[in-house]
Design an enzyme around this catalytic site. Structure first.
Site, PDB file in Angstrom:
ATOM      1  N   ARG A 177      25.362 -31.351  20.338  1.00 41.38           N
ATOM      2  CA  ARG A 177      26.052 -30.565  19.156  1.00 41.38           C
ATOM      3  C   ARG A 177      27.202 -29.800  19.671  1.00 41.38           C
ATOM      4  NH1 ARG A 177      23.759 -26.677  17.323  1.00 41.38           N
ATOM      5  NH2 ARG A 177      22.215 -26.456  18.952  1.00 41.38           N
ATOM      6  N   LYS A 322      20.957 -31.342  12.022  1.00 43.67           N
ATOM      7  CA  LYS A 322      21.126 -29.939  11.943  1.00 43.67           C
ATOM      8  C   LYS A 322      21.842 -29.496  10.855  1.00 43.67           C
ATOM      9  CE  LYS A 322      18.031 -29.294  15.415  1.00 43.67           C
ATOM     10  NZ  LYS A 322      16.779 -28.733  14.960  1.00 43.67           N
ATOM     11  N   HIS A 341      12.127 -22.859  11.891  1.00 43.16           N
ATOM     12  CA  HIS A 341      12.503 -23.934  12.905  1.00 43.16           C
ATOM     13  C   HIS A 341      11.332 -23.798  13.872  1.00 43.16           C
ATOM     14  CE1 HIS A 341      14.952 -24.998  16.596  1.00 43.16           C
ATOM     15  NE2 HIS A 341      14.636 -26.101  16.137  1.00 43.16           N
ATOM     16  N   SER A 359      13.955 -24.128  23.911  1.00 44.65           N
ATOM     17  CA  SER A 359      13.699 -25.029  24.729  1.00 44.65           C
ATOM     18  C   SER A 359      13.096 -24.476  25.978  1.00 44.65           C
ATOM     19  CB  SER A 359      15.124 -25.639  25.149  1.00 44.65           C
ATOM     20  OG  SER A 359      15.029 -26.662  26.010  1.00 44.65           O
ATOM     21  N   LYS A 363       6.717 -25.786  23.312  1.00 42.00           N
ATOM     22  CA  LYS A 363       6.717 -25.834  21.910  1.00 42.00           C
ATOM     23  C   LYS A 363       5.937 -27.074  21.715  1.00 42.00           C
ATOM     24  CE  LYS A 363       9.776 -26.455  18.912  1.00 42.00           C
ATOM     25  NZ  LYS A 363      10.894 -26.469  17.926  1.00 42.00           N
ATOM     26  N   THR A 364       7.010 -28.071  22.274  1.00 37.96           N
ATOM     27  CA  THR A 364       6.296 -29.737  22.045  1.00 37.96           C
ATOM     28  C   THR A 364       4.929 -29.832  22.377  1.00 37.96           C
ATOM     29  OG1 THR A 364       8.697 -30.326  21.773  1.00 37.96           O
ATOM     30  CG2 THR A 364       7.235 -32.088  22.376  1.00 37.96           C
ATOM     31  N   ASP A 378       9.507 -29.910  14.316  1.00 40.92           N
ATOM     32  CA  ASP A 378      10.515 -29.225  14.200  1.00 40.92           C
ATOM     33  C   ASP A 378      11.038 -28.518  13.257  1.00 40.92           C
ATOM     34  OD1 ASP A 378      12.826 -28.606  15.900  1.00 40.92           O
ATOM     35  OD2 ASP A 378      14.293 -29.792  14.756  1.00 40.92           O
ATOM     36  N   ARG A 443      17.609 -38.755  24.237  1.00 38.23           N
ATOM     37  CA  ARG A 443      16.938 -38.346  22.936  1.00 38.23           C
ATOM     38  C   ARG A 443      16.392 -39.551  22.333  1.00 38.23           C
ATOM     39  NH1 ARG A 443      16.066 -32.972  20.897  1.00 38.23           N
ATOM     40  NH2 ARG A 443      17.744 -31.191  21.710  1.00 38.23           N
TER      41      ARG A 443
END
Length: 659
Positions: A177, A322, A341, A359, A363-364, A378, A443
């Site tokens: 991004r 996003k 989020h 990051s 979390k994942t 997400d 990704r």
């Protein structure tokens, strides 16, 4: 010679298999063992091969719903209405009209059999016509993954099928991004509603500049022979669903959004109507750097009043995802719905947990649990109906991906999945996920149903637990602590984690990172607005907040050791089961956190970080240093006013470090 009905051998004798007789009819050879096909040409045969259908997101029974007959209008009329809607989206306001839009691929039109008339639905241009209005732009509307594969491989360089069936693509010069190039129109409404100024991610632009960029993007899209159009939904809660239209130049972008948004059923496509929000992705074309507010050839612009987003100068697909998330951060709070989020999963008894974390916090890993259903990874909404996923897919990091570490993500990379900027073997097409030659930000985008334990539809009851994850490389935060409501607001607004040393030459100590609401780049309102809504819903529905440190213990990074994942999982299990609510607690110094004295399966001595440091003076020094960083970060939020008079509640400030 062999007798009739027998097939002789090479020597002309002996009995064999029954003879297969053939005969020619109009130059077509038929096999007598089956009825002839009803086709006279190869094109007619292909037309029989393809059954008309449209892709849709599977519901909880895995089948498409709404198989009732479509509206009683004719097929030509339905096509005309849809093309009128798309034509209106692509219209140039300056030139009053856009190109004549036609459904279908121009390459396939050229290959169509001769003899039958091809009927195009188009619209009479106004008197002041432009060159673009005299041409056809072919619209490829809601294509299936297979069709998009064909388009990408045939027309887009850098598109390949990998060994697992995923589509490998390249996003061009931008592999992430561009937050400094994202702008929002500051008008009479947004000037008062949005968060502007110091600490805000929202960079302003005016209406005129937006229209200049919009015109540039629309002109580019209108100059193409074909564009891809996706009509899809955001938010699995049907009461609060948003209709979005994405107009793009690349099959890769269309497939990406096909995966990331909620896919409509065929009936929903027919009745889609006018979208609530439209994206014009002209990322292959740069913005004019001499245009006011522009600082580079990239610009991602949002106009909330016009309900439009324009992308110029970047082909990174994540900008669309996003950008829509930012839209939801604006629209949902206006309906008293909290946009989050976060990851989200649900236990067998219906207990829902939210996972927040930047990051590297886990979390994942922690929200993906084989014993629990995944609602989403997400983006979510918390409304009066409960929790709902905003998206229809997942966007997972691929760097160093392995079957052992992330089996669900590994197995999801198959046909239909988009792989961005990965490196693969030229012959076998096997992906090397450790290769960073193109970018470290590799990704995978895939539909959420590719995850075996995904809950479909992606909705659940009100959350029971709110888990804030931090990877504290300073090693002074406890592995788990129960938060009061003011502490929840404070730590939610702070959004803390720490980057480990060694990423840059000369950096020897951990680097604290703060991201408001654990997603500062995407929020539109002041962080306190979201934090207040979070606590209000927690109070109303009886949720408990926890701060979980997945970082270091016994010293900072380089001295101590990272808390074992097995211990963190035991802590998360205790939160899910409710057993941690009944534990005995004591309060820590400085941060004033309530920490349990015992958690099943976790050594009691590590629950209080002070016990794990060999040098108490070093612990206290590091603790005060981190507390100072928290306090300095919070200065930008301390004077925020809700309404005309009310300042940020003193109890929230008091919930921070006290020293």
């Amino acid at each position: 010679m062999a007798e009739k009905g027998e097939l002789g051998n090479a020597n002309g004798g002996g009995k064999g298999l029954a003879r297969i007789e053939t005969k020619a009819e109009d130059g077509i050879c038929h096999d007598d063992s089956a009825l002839p096909v009803k086709a006279q040409t190869i094109d007619e045969l292909h037309s029989l091969q393809k059954k008309r259908s449209l892709p849709g997101t599977p519901m909880n029974d895995g089948l498409l719903q709404g198989n009732a007959a479509f509206a009683t209008v004719s097929e030509d009329e339905r096509h005309k209405l849809r093309l009128q809607s798309i034509s209106a989206s692509l219209a140039s306001l300056t030139r009053e009209t856009g190109p004549k839009v036609v459904k279908g691929d121009p390459a396939r039109k050229a290959e169509a059999p001769k003899g039958g008339a091809v009927h195009h639905h188009y619209f009479t241009p106004s008197i002041s016509v432009s060159d673009s209005s005299l041409k056809f732009t072919h619209v490829l509307h809601n294509l299936s993954p297979a069709e998009l594969y064909e388009q990408a491989i045939r027309y887009e360089k850098g598109s390949f099928i990998t060994s697992t069936g995923a589509l490998a693509t390249l996003s061009g010069a931008k592999t992430g991004r561009s937050p400094r190039d994202k702008r929002i129109v500051n008008d009479e409404t947004t000037a008062e509603e949005l968060w502007w100024g110091k600490g805000s991610p929202n960079i302003e632009m005016d209406e005129q500049t937006f229209m200049v960029n919009r015109e540039r993007a629309v002109d580019y899209l209108n100059s193409l022979d074909k564009v891809f159009v996706n009509d899809q939904f955001l938010n699995w809660d049907p009461e609060h669903q948003i209709k979005v239209r994405i107009v793009s130049a690349r099959a890769y972008h269309s497939l990406f959004m096909h995966n990331m948004c909620i896919r409509p059923t065929p009936e929903e496509v027919e009745t889609f109507g006018t979208p609530d929000f439209t994206i014009y992705n002209a990322g292959q074309f740069p913005c004019n750097r001499y245009t006011h507010y522009m600082t580079s050839s990239t610009s991602i612009d949002i106009n909330l009043a016009r309900k439009e987003m324009v992308i110029l100068g970047t082909q990174y697909a994540g900008e669309m995802k996003k950008g829509l998330f930012s839209l939801m951060h604006y629209l949902m709070p206006k309906r008293q719905i909290l946009s989050l989020h976060s990851g989200c999963n649900m236990g067998k008894d219906g207990d829902v947990a939210l996972f927040f974390g930047l990051s590297g916090t886990g979390k994942t890993t922690l929200s993906t649990d084989r014993n629990r259903l995944l609602i989403g990874d997400d983006e979510h909404c918390w409304s009066e109906n409960g929790i709902s996923n905003i998206e229809g897919g997942c966007y997972a990091k691929c760097i160093d991906l392995s079957m052992e570490k992330e089996p669900d993500i590994w197995n999801a990379i198959k046909f239909g999945t988009v792989l961005e900027n990965v490196v693969f073997d030229e012959h076998t097409r096997e992906v090397d996920y450790s290769d960073k030659s193109v970018t470290e930000n590799t990704r995978a985008a895939y539909p959420i149903e590719y995850i075996p334990n995904a809950k479909l539809p992606c909705v659940g009851p009100h959350p029971k637990n709110v888990i804030l994850l931090a990877c504290d490389a300073f090693g002074v935060l406890p592995p788990v602590s129960k938060l009061t409501l003011p502490q929840t607001m404070y730590h939610f607004i702070s959004g803390y984690t720490a980057l480990v040393a060694g990423t840059e030459e000369g950096i020897k100590e951990p680097q604290a990172t703060f991201s408001a609401c654990f997603g500062a780049a995407f929020i539109m309102l002041h962080p306190t607005r979201y934090a207040a809504m979070l606590v209000e819903k927690m109070q109303k529905y009886g949720a408990t907040a926890w701060l979980v440190n997945t970082g270091w213990s016994g010293g900072r990074y380089g001295i101590g050791s990272r808390i074992k994942l097995a211990y963190t999982r035991k802590i998360i299990d205790a939160i899910h089961s409710g057993s941690l609510l009944n534990a005995d607690y004591k309060k820590t110094q400085v941060f004033g956190l309530e920490i349990p004295t015992e958690v099943e399966g976790v050594p009691s001595e590590i629950l209080d970080p002070e016990n794990t440091w060999p040098e108490k003076a070093a612990y206290e020094e590091t603790l005060l240093k981190l507390a100072g960083l928290f306090r300095k970060n919070f200065e930008v939020f301390a004077n925020y006013k809700i309404g005309e008079d009310a300042k940020l509640a003193e109890e929230i400030l008091a919930a921070g470090p006290n020293f």
